[in-house]
Design an enzyme around this catalytic site. Structure first.
Site, PDB file in Angstrom:
ATOM      1  N   SER A 256       0.840  -1.188   0.000  1.00  0.00           N
ATOM      2  CA  SER A 256       0.000   0.000   0.000  1.00  0.00           C
ATOM      3  C   SER A 256       0.880   1.245   0.000  1.00  0.00           C
ATOM      4  O   SER A 256       1.786   1.356   0.827  1.00  0.00           O
ATOM      5  CB  SER A 256      -0.893  -0.005   1.247  1.00  0.00           C
ATOM      6  OG  SER A 256      -1.718   1.131   1.248  1.00  0.00           O
TER       7      SER A 256
ATOM      8  N   LYS B 121      -0.863  -0.751  -4.525  1.00  0.00           N
ATOM      9  CA  LYS B 121      -2.134  -0.082  -4.187  1.00  0.00           C
ATOM     10  C   LYS B 121      -1.814   1.371  -3.884  1.00  0.00           C
ATOM     11  O   LYS B 121      -0.966   1.652  -3.019  1.00  0.00           O
ATOM     12  CB  LYS B 121      -2.774  -0.765  -2.982  1.00  0.00           C
ATOM     13  CG  LYS B 121      -3.923   0.010  -2.344  1.00  0.00           C
ATOM     14  CD  LYS B 121      -4.681  -0.858  -1.359  1.00  0.00           C
ATOM     15  CE  LYS B 121      -4.686  -0.237   0.025  1.00  0.00           C
ATOM     16  NZ  LYS B 121      -5.523  -1.004   0.972  1.00  0.00           N
TER      17      LYS B 121
ATOM     18  N   ASP C 215     -14.309  -2.417   1.556  1.00  0.00           N
ATOM     19  CA  ASP C 215     -13.457  -2.616   2.745  1.00  0.00           C
ATOM     20  C   ASP C 215     -14.295  -2.220   3.971  1.00  0.00           C
ATOM     21  O   ASP C 215     -14.928  -3.057   4.603  1.00  0.00           O
ATOM     22  CB  ASP C 215     -12.183  -1.763   2.582  1.00  0.00           C
ATOM     23  CG  ASP C 215     -11.336  -1.671   3.849  1.00  0.00           C
ATOM     24  OD1 ASP C 215     -10.280  -1.015   3.805  1.00  0.00           O
ATOM     25  OD2 ASP C 215     -11.717  -2.250   4.891  1.00  0.00           O
TER      26      ASP C 215
HETATM   27  O1  LIG Z   1      -0.249  -2.743   4.646  1.00  0.00           O
HETATM   28  C1  LIG Z   1      -0.955  -2.425   5.607  1.00  0.00           C
HETATM   29  O2  LIG Z   1      -1.010  -3.048   6.685  1.00  0.00           O
HETATM   30  C2  LIG Z   1      -1.840  -1.206   5.465  1.00  0.00           C
HETATM   31  C3  LIG Z   1      -2.667  -1.339   4.237  1.00  0.00           C
HETATM   32  C4  LIG Z   1      -3.587  -0.163   4.135  1.00  0.00           C
HETATM   33  O3  LIG Z   1      -3.465   0.641   3.238  1.00  0.00           O
HETATM   34  N1  LIG Z   1      -4.477  -0.052   5.098  1.00  0.00           N
HETATM   35  C5  LIG Z   1      -5.391   1.081   5.069  1.00  0.00           C
HETATM   36  C6  LIG Z   1      -6.716   0.653   4.540  1.00  0.00           C
HETATM   37  O4  LIG Z   1      -7.601   1.473   4.465  1.00  0.00           O
HETATM   38  O5  LIG Z   1      -6.816  -0.505   4.094  1.00  0.00           O
HETATM   39  C7  LIG Z   1      -5.417   1.703   6.420  1.00  0.00           C
HETATM   40  C8  LIG Z   1      -4.361   2.491   6.731  1.00  0.00           C
HETATM   41  C9  LIG Z   1      -4.286   3.113   7.976  1.00  0.00           C
HETATM   42  C10 LIG Z   1      -5.263   2.860   8.917  1.00  0.00           C
HETATM   43  C11 LIG Z   1      -6.320   2.018   8.580  1.00  0.00           C
HETATM   44  C12 LIG Z   1      -6.392   1.430   7.325  1.00  0.00           C
END
Ligand SMILES: O=C(O)CCC(=O)N[C@@H](C(=O)O)c1ccccc1
Length: 368
Positions: A135, A161, A239
């Site tokens: 991400s 992502k 999500d």
């Molecule tokens: O790689 C990871 O653990 C994070 C992946 C990611 O982008 N998480 C996001 C999401 O919305 O999915 C997130 C980030 C920060 C806090 C909550 C969620």
């Protein structure tokens, strides 16, 4: 198995770099860990709640409070014989799925460690390693974004992502496509930052051949996502909206999503996550494992889940080094774009004692 009590342990871990999403920027993780102590073994559960209620309504202080005042006392009253009895015992209390997930996971881990059974086998894993996506946060410039993506691709990540928000969407996607070509598996995550009025803007992402557009609209706007799915060719993935197997079934039936991001912490635990996996598989809906910046404890459990057959898309199961200079467990290291599924009993990893001692900010014992 008899539960003696639950230890609430807060740990603070700095991130290797600020992580910016449409709802804020994180520079460290304030994590609540649960350690279930039973007469046969101990188990760990990592709560995915953030410091503040910006991803969902839960946040760390509230999780500690609901565990202390309601959920752990309910277990004392029900004395669950095993992890499958935890959710029914907690059912009278509405919501608080992240708190419930951490509690169930700690008890499930203890149960499986006592039985010598890996979580992966318990859940029905069919792979011994899983392909890993990564991400990428919202950046100050496209140049910084491209350098960051270049670095991750060089590390071997098999899917990128991009976090997006109004004003940072078409341009970064176009820049990544122009720099790295059309073969890179690419998807975007809006974290509810758009509205139904943005349908044409989101449809403008179609030419970039994305795997999916994740959670463009408000988590409660299922009908809005269904309308969007009819106007945007790129598959919509949900999500935040998918809080349970029932929510997944409803979203699929209404045509609100063609892909689901499964996060055990968001849905109340790994047993509900498996139910969502099974339901999506029955509907031909691909799933992938989302991430919440977990330490190696939560990461280990997520990798086990990501090894189930319906997880046909790379998840946000990145290496420990994506977020932490020093992980709480032995680090998860990418091997040709994959992470190995832990083979030990339970979640198969343990906190490193010296790291745990160093990052602990508070400890609270909740006896049953
Ligand atoms: O790689 C990871 O653990 C994070 C992946 C990611 O982008 N998480 C996001 C999401 O919305 O999915 C997130 C980030 C920060 C806090 C909550 C969620």
């Amino acid at each position: 198995m008899k539960l003696a009590g639950i230890e609430l342990r807060r740990v603070r871990m700095p991130l290797v770099a600020p992580f910016r999403t449409s709802f804020g920027t994180q520079t460290d993780r304030d994590v609540l860990l649960l350690r279930a102590v039973t007469d046969e073994a101990e188990g760990w559960g990592e709560c995915v709640a953030m410091d503040d209620p910006l991803y969902s309504s839960e946040y760390v202080e509230a999780v500690a409070d609901v565990l202390r005042r309601f959920l752990v006392p309910a277990l004392a009253a029900h004395a669950p014989a095993d992890a499958t009895a935890v959710a029914p015992a907690l059912h009278p209390f509405k919501g608080h799925r992240m708190a419930k997930a951490a509690l169930e996971t700690a008890i499930l881990d203890a149960e499986l460690r006592a039985a010598g059974r890996p979580l992966s086998r318990e859940l029905g894993a069919v792979h011994d390693r899983v392909p890993c996506g990564v991400s990428v946060g919202i950046m100050d410039s496209r140049a910084k974004l491209l350098d960051t993506v270049d670095g991750y691709l060089s590390e071997g990540y098999v899917r990128i992502k991009l976090k997006i928000e109004p004003g940072w969407d078409l341009a970064p996607v176009r820049a990544v496509r122009e720099r790295f070509g059309d073969d890179v598996l690419l998807q975007v995550d809006a974290n509810t930052a758009y509205t139904r009025a943005d349908a044409d803007l989101l449809a403008a992402l179609d030419p970039f051949d994305l795997l999916l557009i994740e959670q463009p609209l408000d988590e409660e706007d299922i009908v809005g996502h269904a309308d969007l799915s009819a106007r945007v060719r790129t598959p919509i993935c949900l999500d935040e909206s998918i809080t349970s197997a029932r929510a997944a079934a409803d979203a699929i039936r209404l045509g609100a999503c063609r892909i689901v991001n499964i996060k055990p912490g968001r849905v109340g635990g790994y047993l509900e996550a498996r139910r969502i996996h099974d339901l999506c598989a029955a509907h031909g809906v691909p799933v992938w494992c989302g991430g919440m910046l977990e330490t190696g404890l939560g990461r280990a459990a997520n990798v086990a889940l990501a090894a189930l057959p319906g997880f046909t898309l790379p998840g946000d199961t990145s290496a420990s080094s994506r977020y932490f200079r020093t992980d709480l467990t032995e680090p998860f290291v990418l091997d040709e774009g994959h992470l190995a599924v832990p083979t030990g009993p339970g979640i198969g990893v343990d906190p490193l004692p010296e790291v745990l001692a160093e990052i602990t900010t508070s400890i609270e014992w909740l006896p049953l």
